[in-house]
Design a protein around this motif. Structure first.
Motif, PDB file in Angstrom:
ATOM      1  N   LEU A  83      -3.714  -6.969  -2.922  1.00  0.00           N
ATOM      2  CA  LEU A  83      -3.791  -8.338  -2.416  1.00  0.00           C
ATOM      3  C   LEU A  83      -2.393  -8.811  -2.040  1.00  0.00           C
ATOM      4  N   ARG A  84      -2.194  -9.083  -0.766  1.00  0.00           N
ATOM      5  CA  ARG A  84      -0.856  -9.475  -0.313  1.00  0.00           C
ATOM      6  C   ARG A  84      -0.896 -10.778   0.489  1.00  0.00           C
ATOM      7  N   PRO A  85      -0.646 -11.888  -0.182  1.00  0.00           N
ATOM      8  CA  PRO A  85      -0.638 -13.175   0.521  1.00  0.00           C
ATOM      9  C   PRO A  85       0.555 -13.251   1.482  1.00  0.00           C
TER      10      PRO A  85
ATOM     11  N   GLY B 115      -2.523  -1.134   5.900  1.00  0.00           N
ATOM     12  CA  GLY B 115      -2.157  -2.273   5.050  1.00  0.00           C
ATOM     13  C   GLY B 115      -0.715  -2.172   4.587  1.00  0.00           C
ATOM     14  N   ASP B 116      -0.282  -0.971   4.284  1.00  0.00           N
ATOM     15  CA  ASP B 116       1.106  -0.775   3.877  1.00  0.00           C
ATOM     16  C   ASP B 116       2.034  -1.203   5.005  1.00  0.00           C
ATOM     17  N   ILE B 117       1.742  -0.736   6.189  1.00  0.00           N
ATOM     18  CA  ILE B 117       2.641  -0.978   7.324  1.00  0.00           C
ATOM     19  C   ILE B 117       2.648  -2.457   7.727  1.00  0.00           C
TER      20      ILE B 117
ATOM     21  N   THR C 197       1.969  -5.078   6.099  1.00  0.00           N
ATOM     22  CA  THR C 197       2.470  -6.078   5.140  1.00  0.00           C
ATOM     23  C   THR C 197       4.005  -6.123   5.078  1.00  0.00           C
ATOM     24  N   ASP C 198       4.678  -5.082   5.530  1.00  0.00           N
ATOM     25  CA  ASP C 198       6.135  -5.217   5.664  1.00  0.00           C
ATOM     26  C   ASP C 198       6.454  -6.134   6.837  1.00  0.00           C
ATOM     27  N   LEU C 199       5.714  -5.976   7.909  1.00  0.00           N
ATOM     28  CA  LEU C 199       5.881  -6.875   9.059  1.00  0.00           C
ATOM     29  C   LEU C 199       5.523  -8.306   8.647  1.00  0.00           C
TER      30      LEU C 199
HETATM   31 MN    MN Z   1       4.964  -0.613   1.537  1.00  0.00          MN
END
Ligand code: MN
Ligand code: IPM
Length: 356
Positions: free
Chosen positions: A106-108, A248-250, A252-254
């Motif tokens: 979960l990444r707000p 999702g990994d990629i 969420t850094d953006l």
């Molecule tokens: Mn990451």
């Protein structure tokens, strides 16, 4: 008689700046627990690069069994410059995510007032959505292999695993969250179904099926490449994004940079039926280690997410409000390392003081 609830929290500070940001986070959590009358029993683990280099031990199964009995895990950062990439990441972080079946990441993505962010004309009103990243499958499972390594005939495969069970529970969580949030009542499935047709089809069919149970939520689709563009151009279009592990990994850094940087972006690895783990999404940042310059807000915010998941919603909100106040009123000058106008420890003390 004092019958206050006591939560058992496993604390893995980890590598690099991990211990500093966790210390600041714990300062806030302790202050909050006193105000809201619950207890925290901290069980500290020293897993990470230093222990591995000293003893060769990464994360023993016995520790995982012990951790399964806790209420939550608070994690700093994993990654050490003297250890080859992948050993600690897979051995500790991914191992915990998989072993504890934390199937939601979960990444707000929330821009706080007063925070400098790079997108012109997009403020806190526009940048406020959540990315649900599938966290136990996809290309992260380590399936595949290598054949004829080091020769001109070398073959490497890395297999993208998508199961109906894994996809369904992740999408269902996204819909439930969209239902709870009061925004656009929209779930955007981010994929690459124009090329990854087998897995894309599984995700899209499943999303449609889950959508039938949530008729008031709109299901939208976006390709991951285009999503990168929309996240900059029209972030206000998003409410809840659901996507696979790698995408999702990629993204969420953006996403993190659009909310002011990695200094503020928090993540929860959630098993809704089990033990969840909360962490800043940044890494161990070895060059800043021990300098008291790194921003601990991501870790503090991860602590707030942890309290929310434990059922201490009011306490969680009070931390979020304290962060908002500190940033909105300019008490913290910047989220960049060394430019906050105070040290890591002092940010922890400030936010702890603002918790009401
Ligand atoms: Mn990451
Ligand atoms: C993250 C990190 C991890 C990931 C790494 C450290 C294995 O980038 O939490 O986003 O890829 O999941």
């Amino acid at each position: 008689m004092d019958s206050k609830k006591i939560y058992k929290i496993g604390v893995i500070s980890g590598d690099g700046v991990g211990p500093e940001v966790i210390e600041a986070g714990l300062t806030v959590l302790k202050a909050t627990s006193e105000k809201y009358n619950f207890g925290l029993e901290l069980i500290k683990y020293d897993f990470g690069g230093n222990r591995y280099l000293k003893t060769g031990e990464i994360l023993p199964d016995s520790a995982i069994e012990e951790i399964k009995k806790l209420d939550a895990i608070y994690l700093g950062a994993i990654g050490h410059p003297d250890v080859a990439p992948g050993i600690l990441e897979k051995g500790i972080l991914l191992n915990l995510r998989f072993s504890l079946d934390q199937y939601i990441n979960l990444r707000p993505v929330k821009l706080y007032p007063g925070v400098w962010a790079p997108i012109k004309d997009k403020g806190p009103e526009e940048i406020d959505y959540i990315v649900i990243r599938e966290n136990t499958e996809g290309i992260y499972t380590g399936s595949g292999g290598v054949f004829k390594k080091g020769t001109k005939d070398e073959i490497a495969t890395q297999i993208d695993i998508n199961t109906f069970k894994g996809v369904e529970r992740c999408i269902r969580y996204a819909f439930q969250l969209a239902q709870k949030r009061n925004k656009n009542k929209k779930v955007t499935l981010v994929d690459k179904a124009n090329v990854l047709t087998y897995s894309g089809d599984l995700w899209r069919r499943t999303a449609k099926q889950v959508n039938e149970k949530f008729p008031n939520i709109t299901l939208d689709y976006a390709f991951v490449d285009a999503t990168c563009m929309w996240m900059i151009k029209n972030p206000e279009w998003f409410d809840v994004i659901v996507t696979n592990n790698l995408f999702g990994d990629i993204i969420t850094d953006l996403a993190a940079i659009t909310q002011g940087g990695l200094g503020i972006a928090a993540g929860g690895n959630i098993n809704p039926e089990g033990v969840s783990m909360f962490e800043p999404i940044h890494g161990s940042a070895p060059k800043y280690t021990g300098k008291n310059v790194i921003c601990p807000i991501a870790t503090i915010s991860a602590g707030a997410m942890m309290l929310d998941t434990l059922g201490e919603e009011k306490a969680s909100l009070s931390i979020e409000n304290a962060i908002s106040k500190a940033l909105g009123e300019g008490m913290i000058k910047s989220l960049e390392a060394g430019k906050m106008g105070m040290g890591t420890k002092q940010v922890g003390e400030l936010i702890a003081k603002l918790v009401v």
